[in-house]
Design a protein around this motif. Structure first.
Motif, PDB file in Angstrom:
ATOM      1  N   ASP A 115     -62.940  23.868 109.622  1.00 15.21           N
ATOM      2  CA  ASP A 115     -63.402  25.256 109.642  1.00 15.21           C
ATOM      3  C   ASP A 115     -62.213  26.220 109.583  1.00 15.21           C
ATOM      4  N   GLU A 116     -62.349  27.258 108.768  1.00 16.81           N
ATOM      5  CA  GLU A 116     -61.252  28.215 108.585  1.00 16.81           C
ATOM      6  C   GLU A 116     -60.943  29.007 109.853  1.00 16.81           C
ATOM      7  N   SER A 117     -61.869  29.007 110.795  1.00 15.06           N
ATOM      8  CA  SER A 117     -61.643  29.760 112.027  1.00 15.06           C
ATOM      9  C   SER A 117     -60.457  29.221 112.824  1.00 15.06           C
ATOM     10  N   TYR A 118     -60.138  27.929 112.652  1.00  7.79           N
ATOM     11  CA  TYR A 118     -58.979  27.385 113.356  1.00  7.79           C
ATOM     12  C   TYR A 118     -57.685  28.033 112.867  1.00  7.79           C
ATOM     13  N   ILE A 119     -57.625  28.330 111.577  1.00 10.68           N
ATOM     14  CA  ILE A 119     -56.462  29.036 111.033  1.00 10.68           C
ATOM     15  C   ILE A 119     -56.348  30.407 111.704  1.00 10.68           C
ATOM     16  N   LYS A 120     -57.472  31.101 111.807  1.00  7.58           N
ATOM     17  CA  LYS A 120     -57.472  32.418 112.441  1.00  7.58           C
ATOM     18  C   LYS A 120     -57.014  32.306 113.893  1.00  7.58           C
ATOM     19  N   GLY A 121     -57.478  31.284 114.584  1.00  6.68           N
ATOM     20  CA  GLY A 121     -57.087  31.102 115.975  1.00  6.68           C
ATOM     21  C   GLY A 121     -55.587  30.875 116.128  1.00  6.68           C
ATOM     22  N   LEU A 122     -55.011  30.063 115.264  1.00  6.01           N
ATOM     23  CA  LEU A 122     -53.573  29.807 115.316  1.00  6.01           C
ATOM     24  C   LEU A 122     -52.781  31.055 114.941  1.00  6.01           C
ATOM     25  N   GLU A 123     -53.324  31.856 114.052  1.00  4.82           N
ATOM     26  CA  GLU A 123     -52.658  33.123 113.695  1.00  4.82           C
ATOM     27  C   GLU A 123     -52.647  34.081 114.888  1.00  4.82           C
ATOM     28  N   ILE A 124     -53.728  34.079 115.670  1.00  8.97           N
ATOM     29  CA  ILE A 124     -53.768  34.915 116.883  1.00  8.97           C
ATOM     30  C   ILE A 124     -52.703  34.457 117.868  1.00  8.97           C
ATOM     31  N   PHE A 125     -52.611  33.138 118.077  1.00 13.34           N
ATOM     32  CA  PHE A 125     -51.593  32.634 118.990  1.00 13.34           C
ATOM     33  C   PHE A 125     -50.193  32.992 118.485  1.00 13.34           C
ATOM     34  N   GLN A 126     -49.977  32.827 117.178  1.00 15.14           N
ATOM     35  CA  GLN A 126     -48.672  33.150 116.605  1.00 15.14           C
ATOM     36  C   GLN A 126     -48.332  34.624 116.814  1.00 15.14           C
ATOM     37  N   GLU A 127     -49.315  35.489 116.636  1.00 12.98           N
ATOM     38  CA  GLU A 127     -49.085  36.912 116.846  1.00 12.98           C
ATOM     39  C   GLU A 127     -48.686  37.192 118.292  1.00 12.98           C
ATOM     40  N   LEU A 128     -49.332  36.549 119.248  1.00  3.37           N
ATOM     41  CA  LEU A 128     -49.020  36.769 120.650  1.00  3.37           C
ATOM     42  C   LEU A 128     -47.602  36.305 120.997  1.00  3.37           C
ATOM     43  N   THR A 129     -47.138  35.232 120.337  1.00  4.16           N
ATOM     44  CA  THR A 129     -45.790  34.748 120.636  1.00  4.16           C
ATOM     45  C   THR A 129     -44.719  35.747 120.204  1.00  4.16           C
ATOM     46  N   THR A 130     -45.044  36.648 119.293  1.00  5.50           N
ATOM     47  CA  THR A 130     -44.053  37.647 118.866  1.00  5.50           C
ATOM     48  C   THR A 130     -43.761  38.654 119.970  1.00  5.50           C
ATOM     49  N   TYR A 131     -44.620  38.721 120.976  1.00  4.06           N
ATOM     50  CA  TYR A 131     -44.407  39.625 122.113  1.00  4.06           C
ATOM     51  C   TYR A 131     -43.729  38.903 123.293  1.00  4.06           C
ATOM     52  N   MET A 132     -43.549  37.588 123.163  1.00  6.82           N
ATOM     53  CA  MET A 132     -43.033  36.797 124.278  1.00  6.82           C
ATOM     54  C   MET A 132     -41.511  36.722 124.307  1.00  6.82           C
ATOM     55  N   GLY A 133     -40.862  37.011 123.213  1.00  5.41           N
ATOM     56  CA  GLY A 133     -39.404  36.987 123.180  1.00  5.41           C
ATOM     57  C   GLY A 133     -38.839  35.583 123.157  1.00  5.41           C
ATOM     58  N   GLU A 134     -37.547  35.489 122.863  1.00  8.89           N
ATOM     59  CA  GLU A 134     -36.884  34.192 122.787  1.00  8.89           C
ATOM     60  C   GLU A 134     -36.868  33.490 124.142  1.00  8.89           C
ATOM     61  N   VAL A 135     -36.875  34.249 125.222  1.00  4.54           N
ATOM     62  CA  VAL A 135     -36.814  33.643 126.543  1.00  4.54           C
ATOM     63  C   VAL A 135     -37.970  32.672 126.766  1.00  4.54           C
ATOM     64  N   SER A 136     -39.131  32.970 126.204  1.00  5.93           N
ATOM     65  CA  SER A 136     -40.309  32.128 126.436  1.00  5.93           C
ATOM     66  C   SER A 136     -40.180  30.749 125.804  1.00  5.93           C
ATOM     67  N   THR A 137     -39.346  30.621 124.794  1.00  6.47           N
ATOM     68  CA  THR A 137     -39.164  29.313 124.143  1.00  6.47           C
ATOM     69  C   THR A 137     -38.174  28.444 124.913  1.00  6.47           C
ATOM     70  N   ALA A 138     -37.553  29.008 125.942  1.00  6.92           N
ATOM     71  CA  ALA A 138     -36.515  28.278 126.671  1.00  6.92           C
ATOM     72  C   ALA A 138     -36.874  28.005 128.123  1.00  6.92           C
ATOM     73  N   ILE A 139     -38.030  28.485 128.585  1.00  8.31           N
ATOM     74  CA  ILE A 139     -38.397  28.337 129.999  1.00  8.31           C
ATOM     75  C   ILE A 139     -39.726  27.621 130.145  1.00  8.31           C
ATOM     76  N   ASP A 140     -39.987  27.136 131.366  1.00  9.15           N
ATOM     77  CA  ASP A 140     -41.289  26.535 131.652  1.00  9.15           C
ATOM     78  C   ASP A 140     -42.195  27.573 132.314  1.00  9.15           C
ATOM     79  N   HIS A 141     -43.422  27.163 132.590  1.00 10.51           N
ATOM     80  CA  HIS A 141     -44.399  28.113 133.117  1.00 10.51           C
ATOM     81  C   HIS A 141     -44.008  28.615 134.505  1.00 10.51           C
ATOM     82  N   GLU A 142     -43.433  27.761 135.313  1.00  9.45           N
ATOM     83  CA  GLU A 142     -43.037  28.196 136.655  1.00  9.45           C
ATOM     84  C   GLU A 142     -42.010  29.316 136.582  1.00  9.45           C
ATOM     85  N   ALA A 143     -41.048  29.196 135.658  1.00 14.69           N
ATOM     86  CA  ALA A 143     -40.050  30.256 135.498  1.00 14.69           C
ATOM     87  C   ALA A 143     -40.704  31.548 135.027  1.00 14.69           C
TER      88      ALA A 143
END
Length: 422
Positions: free
Chosen positions: A233-261
């Motif tokens: 279903d094409e909706s999965y593509i849309k869902g992944l695009e939403i997640f990708q968009e949200l990661t643009t607000y998370m900054g590089e720091v989010s790719t280097a830390i765990d949830h507790e941090a």
């Protein structure tokens, strides 16, 4: 005389044989006072739960002197893997913690889990205290295999002071959420949304919620079943695009830390928004002095799924098929109203036992969250427990790569489709 003695010996031998045939090892242990060993496995080697369950073990052993409980514990992802190995080797502990829904169902399909329906029906004084709606995730083909204990929900926690100073309101739609994030950036918060993306499970929680918003329920049900999964279903593509968009607000720091941090950053007032479980309320309060509220993942405009389902599912306890009677009693002890009330007071997490969460033993924020869970019209399971683990791994790894621009939504779906087709 010799004949009489011989007959007497024969009678005594026959009596002993019949007595042995009429007993089992469990009864022998009870009658002789032999030690009964219970193997207990949970996923909380950290505090405060480790000490809580160590204390419960001590209390049960003191009340049952012939019982010895051996305990083992490992964290989250390691726990999942170890349980799978134990069930495949037919070496499950007598009592162990388990997620509900697909994770529990996969264990049940092994044929090595004890059905609990008879136990539930035989002791209504105990079982009637368990919130009935929470049994669903442990019930398959009308047979219940697990006792729910903790209940949870996932929501965006937000810093009320930052929102007020920035002049932004709680969003009701996804589009409004993006506007809020933009306004928070304009107010000086370069990373308005943070997450510990090194924890794959945190990514899966995002994806599971988003897919519940954008994919039709019937299609989700089909794709969450390993026997019928297609993910076309094409909706999965849309869902992944939403997640990708949200990661643009998370900054590089989010790719280097765990949830507790990430949680510690939120608790320190450094970031405005973080996606968290209600089970983390006490952790946030203990780590800082932030006045926070929460809102559900907003409705996605033109989404084909549920507009307001709440992600979260109960966890509970299961027994292996050969668990002794004493393990059943230990299970009842762990899920009693008294244990539940103490658990929430000590740990802060909500539980599925009536009378276990009150305004007296839960703080106002936790009690508010408890009402949200109870009042939710629909819940969505944790994604990494709802789908086949190999499929979940592709999505989670893909989410990490999306955040650093190393893949695309289309490539992730292609890999998923290839995997489920095999």
């Amino acid at each position: 005389m010799k004949k009489r003695i011989g007959c007497l010996i024969a009678v005594l031998l026959l009596t002993g044989i019949l007595a042995a045939c009429g007993s089992n090892s469990s009864n022998d242990a009870e009658s002789s006072g032999d030690e009964v060993v219970i193997d207990f496995f949970h996923r909380w080697p950290n505090e405060p739960r480790k000490s809580f369950y160590d204390q419960k073990i001590k209390e049960f052993e003191e009340a049952n002197p012939n019982v010895k409980i051996n305990v083992d514990s490992v964290l989250n992802d390691s726990y999942k893997e170890k349980v799978r190995v134990l069930v495949s080797n037919d070496d499950l502990p007598d009592i162990f913690s388990s997620w509900s829904d697909t994770f529990a169902e996969n264990l049940v399909s092994s044929g090595r889990i004890k059905p609990l329906t008879d136990l539930i029906e035989s002791d209504p004084d105990w079982s009637d205290k368990i919130i009935e709606s929470q049994y669903e995730g442990f019930t398959f083909d009308d047979i219940t295999y697990g006792i729910p204990f903790t209940i949870d929900g996932k929501a965006f926690f937000y810093n009320k002071k930052i929102f007020e100073e920035a002049g932004v309101d709680v969003p009701e739609t996804y589009d409004e959420f993006i506007e809020v994030l933009d306004e928070l950036q304009a107010a000086g918060y370069e990373t308005p949304l943070v997450e510990g993306l090194t924890d794959a499970w945190a990514i899966s929680h995002y994806m599971g919620t988003i897919f519940h918003r954008v994919v039709e329920p019937e299609i989700l049900a089909q794709d969450y079943n390993p026997e019928t999964a297609a993910f076309t279903d094409e909706s999965y593509i849309k869902g992944l695009e939403i997640f990708q968009e949200l990661t643009t607000y998370m900054g590089e720091v989010s790719t280097a830390i765990d949830h507790e941090a990430a949680r510690n950053m939120f608790s320190a007032g450094e970031v405005p928004v973080l996606y968290m479980q209600f089970a983390e309320i006490l952790m946030v309060e203990d780590a800082g002095d932030v006045d926070f509220g929460f809102f559900n993942f907003p409705e996605v405009t033109d989404g084909n799924g549920s507009a307001d389902s709440l992600t979260g599912a109960p966890e509970g306890w299961m027994l292996s098929e050969n668990a002794p009677k004493e393990a059943e009693e230990f299970l009842k002890f762990l899920t009693s109203e008294e244990t539940a009330a103490e658990f929430t007071e000590v740990d802060g997490q909500l539980n599925a036992i009536e009378g276990g969460v009150t305004e007296e033993n839960a703080n106002p924020t936790s009690y508010e969250a408890y009402q949200i869970v109870l009042d939710s019209s629909e819940t969505a399971p944790w994604f990494d427990n709802a789908v086949d683990i190999t499929t979940a791994d592709i999505f989670m790894r893909g989410g990490q790569d999306l955040a650093i621009g190393q893949t695309t939504p289309e490539q992730i779906i292609e890999e998923v489709q290839s995997q489920v087709a095999n």
